[in-house]
Scaffold this motif. Structure first.
Motif: not given
Length: 668
Positions: A486, A508, A510, A513-514, A539, A541-542
């Motif tokens: 994180s 983004y 895949d 996670e965010e 990231s 997220g997706r």
């Protein structure tokens, strides 16, 4: 209208142990409270640093807390009856605090505010104990840097009250606190001067450096204030007062309080000389001088008392005895209670008395005296004695020259030389070399001499020892692996490695996670120096759009599907045996997430390669069929005589056609 602001810390519980009861004092750096240690059931004093002293960005705050903790450990190891003991330290609401011994009494500032000034006996008694505490710190390698009446606590004597301060116990507080707070403020933009300007030494103002002689100067100013009731300099601005210490000599106390003994003037003047080299070397040296002055004042007081007693009222002397302008009480060290006596206090010297006339020497001493008289009785003997005396003087002068200057030489310059070269040069000059712990340096290459002690061209005993510090070269750290962590954990890891974090554009992903770190620049494991900036990509997220399956579809169908999803198609032709315009591959793969407007690249078949139709004219029809089918073509047309020769073909010879195309032949 009197408005009082409630103190939110009152009655709060710190560290699950210390219950705040009352606020004692508030200073420039911290506020002092009394508290109950609920674990040991005792009263303690808690000093909490003001928020503005610790109000810094996260990196600076972490450094400040580390320095504050180191200083607290140093102070806690300082054990002396005149030093306020430190029991514990920690942080509360991100503010550092110290848990200290609670001293029942008042500060020297409060006593001076009430009484104006002290008599010499009380001032010297307080000064002696104060210097004993500071001397213990100096022996431990610690400089107080903020000696002033606010940091001197005068405890009540066991007999109670403070009518006579000679028997009171003095304790000094805040060792090292000024240094920790000052170090945390080095980037504030202003020239930090932690010591109160009324007591600041000239070298702190001009150079910002402090050593034990800085504390000696401040202690001299405190003695001046105890004797006169005021500080030597005043001004509208703090900077004006500070520069008066640099430009002016501290006046003699007797110029403000007539009748003070000259020895007190000399003591204050010597402690407050502007040149640090002219002061006592540390608090222990000044303490010894204070003890001598106390002894001398006690002897003077006894002598004055004896003279006054010898003059009876009935006698009328022709000249009246001059009464001293200030009565100084005779204070003997033995008058101090055992609980207040200093550990290194010397016993009182015996009172002076008249020496009796020495009896005539006898024995060996008498024979030497008789020999001396006979040698000096004639001219030849006197010449011999003079020659012997001259020889002794020359020998003493020669020995004095040797020990004073002759045995010394200049230290060679070994800085920046390779360690082996420096060793060889020192050996050739007859010196011994010792090496200390090497240090990192951005300027001096690895294994070269970074520093030497004594320095270049300084005095050193011939054949003495030179201490060298070698360089480890530039200090470098590998970029820690924070990918997949994180953002908060990544920042802590980078800060622990001495690096600064910069957040780059998010994107983004895949698989992550965010809020999770995707990549760093420079990359993980790269060598960087302390304080370098590391850019992290985080990231989001997706992505919101899923790429559809396009392989096997016609390129026009694929284009329609992508346009409906808000995506762009990029077509790349490719030779293949697949039918023309069929999608062979795609990037990103089907199922991947992309954002609106993203490009999807597809490779499209150009179709199988064309086949050149051979000439089968006039060949027997079966043979012509075999040739054409062998090339992947089909055979059709009119065959009147299946075994007859070929009379015509379509397409004609050398015409390129796709595999599987039909060639019509006519046989008759």
């Amino acid at each position: 209208m009197d408005i009082q602001v409630a103190d939110t810390l009152l009655n709060s519980l710190i560290d699950g142990r210390y219950r705040i009861r009352a606020r004692v004092a508030r200073g420039g750096m911290a506020t002092v409270y009394t508290a109950i240690d609920e674990r040991l059931d005792r009263i303690v004093a808690i000093k909490i640093i003001h928020p503005n002293q610790a109000n810094a960005p996260q990196v600076q705050l972490a450094g400040f807390l580390e320095r504050f903790t180191d200083e607290a450990k140093t102070i806690a190891r300082l054990t002396h009856p005149n030093v306020v003991a430190v029991y514990d330290q920690g942080t509360h609401a991100r503010l550092p605090y110290l848990v200290m011994e609670y001293v029942r009494g008042r500060t020297l500032r409060e006593i001076l505010a009430e009484r104006g000034r002290l008599n010499p006996s009380e001032a010297l008694a307080i000064m002696e104990q104060m210097l004993a505490a500071i001397a213990a710190a100096h022996r431990a390698g610690l400089v107080h840097r903020d000696v002033k009446p606010e940091n001197v606590l005068v405890a009540e004597a066991p007999s109670g009250g403070m009518a006579n301060l000679v028997d009171s116990v003095v304790k000094v507080a805040d060792f090292g606190l000024a240094r920790a707070v000052e170090a945390s403020s080095e980037t504030d933009g202003a020239n930090q001067l932690m010591a109160t300007v009324a007591y600041v030494a000239p070298e702190l103002v001009t150079d910002g450096r402090a050593d034990p002689r800085t504390d000696v100067y401040a202690a001299g100013i405190v003695l001046f204030e105890m004797l006169t009731g005021r500080v030597p300099y005043d001004g509208d601005r703090a900077v004006d007062v500070a520069w008066q210490h640099v430009d002016r000599d501290v006046p003699r106390p007797s110029t403000l309080v007539p009748g003070l003994p000259p020895v007190l003037d000399e003591l204050v003047v010597r402690a407050t000389r502007r040149d640090p080299g002219a002061r006592p070397t540390d608090a222990g040296a000044l303490q010894a001088e204070v003890q001598v002055v106390r002894d001398d004042l006690g002897t003077m007081a006894n002598a004055n008392t004896t003279i006054l007693r010898q003059i009876q009222p009935a006698e009328q002397p022709t000249m009246a005895v001059q009464q001293p302008t200030m009565v100084v009480a005779a204070v003997q060290p033995t008058e101090r209670p055992s609980w207040a006596r200093l550990p290194d206090q010397q016993r009182e010297r015996p009172a002076p008395h008249r020496r009796r006339a020495a009896p005539p020497p006898t024995g060996l001493a008498g024979r030497f005296a008789d020999l001396r008289d006979r040698l000096l009785a004639d001219r030849g003997g006197r010449i011999a004695v003079g020659a012997a005396a001259l020889a002794v003087i020359l020998v003493i002068a020669g020995v004095g020259w040797w020990f004073g200057a002759g045995r010394y030489t200049a230290t060679p310059n070994l800085v920046n030389l390779a360690g082996t070269d420096a060793q060889s040069r020192a050996d050739r000059a007859g010196f011994t070399v010792e090496f200390t712990e090497p240090r990192y340096s951005e300027q001096v290459p690895k294994d070269a001499v970074l520093a030497q002690d004594p320095g270049s061209d300084e005095r050193i005993v011939r054949g003495g020892t030179i201490t060298l510090t070698l360089s480890l070269g530039p200090e470098r750290f590998p970029v820690p692996d924070v990918v997949g962590k994180s953002l908060e954990l990544a920042q802590l890891d980078l800060e622990d490695a001495g690096l600064r974090m910069k957040r780059g554009p998010d994107r983004y992903d895949d698989n992550l996670e965010e809020g999770v770190v995707i990549s760093v620049k420079p990359e993980v494991g790269a060598e960087v120096k302390a304080g370098d900036e590391i850019t992290v990509t985080v990231s989001k997220g997706r992505a919101p759009i899923t790429v559809p399956v396009l392989i096997g579809k016609n390129v026009n169908e694929a284009r329609t599907i992508l346009q409906q999803l808000g995506l762009q198609i990029v077509v790349e032709p490719q030779d293949s045996d697949k039918p023309k315009d069929e999608v062979l591959s795609q990037s990103p793969q089907d199922g991947a997430g992309v954002e609106a407007g993203a490009k999807v690249t597809v490779k499209v078949s150009n179709g199988p390669p064309l086949v050149a139709v051979p000439s089968v004219m006039n060949l027997p029809c079966p043979q012509a069929r075999q040739i054409l089918e062998g090339l992947g073509l089909t055979v059709g047309g009119l065959q009147i005589n299946p075994n007859g020769p070929v009379r015509s073909q379509n397409p004609g010879p050398n015409t390129p056609v796709p595999p599987g195309s039909q060639v019509a032949i006519t046989c008759f």
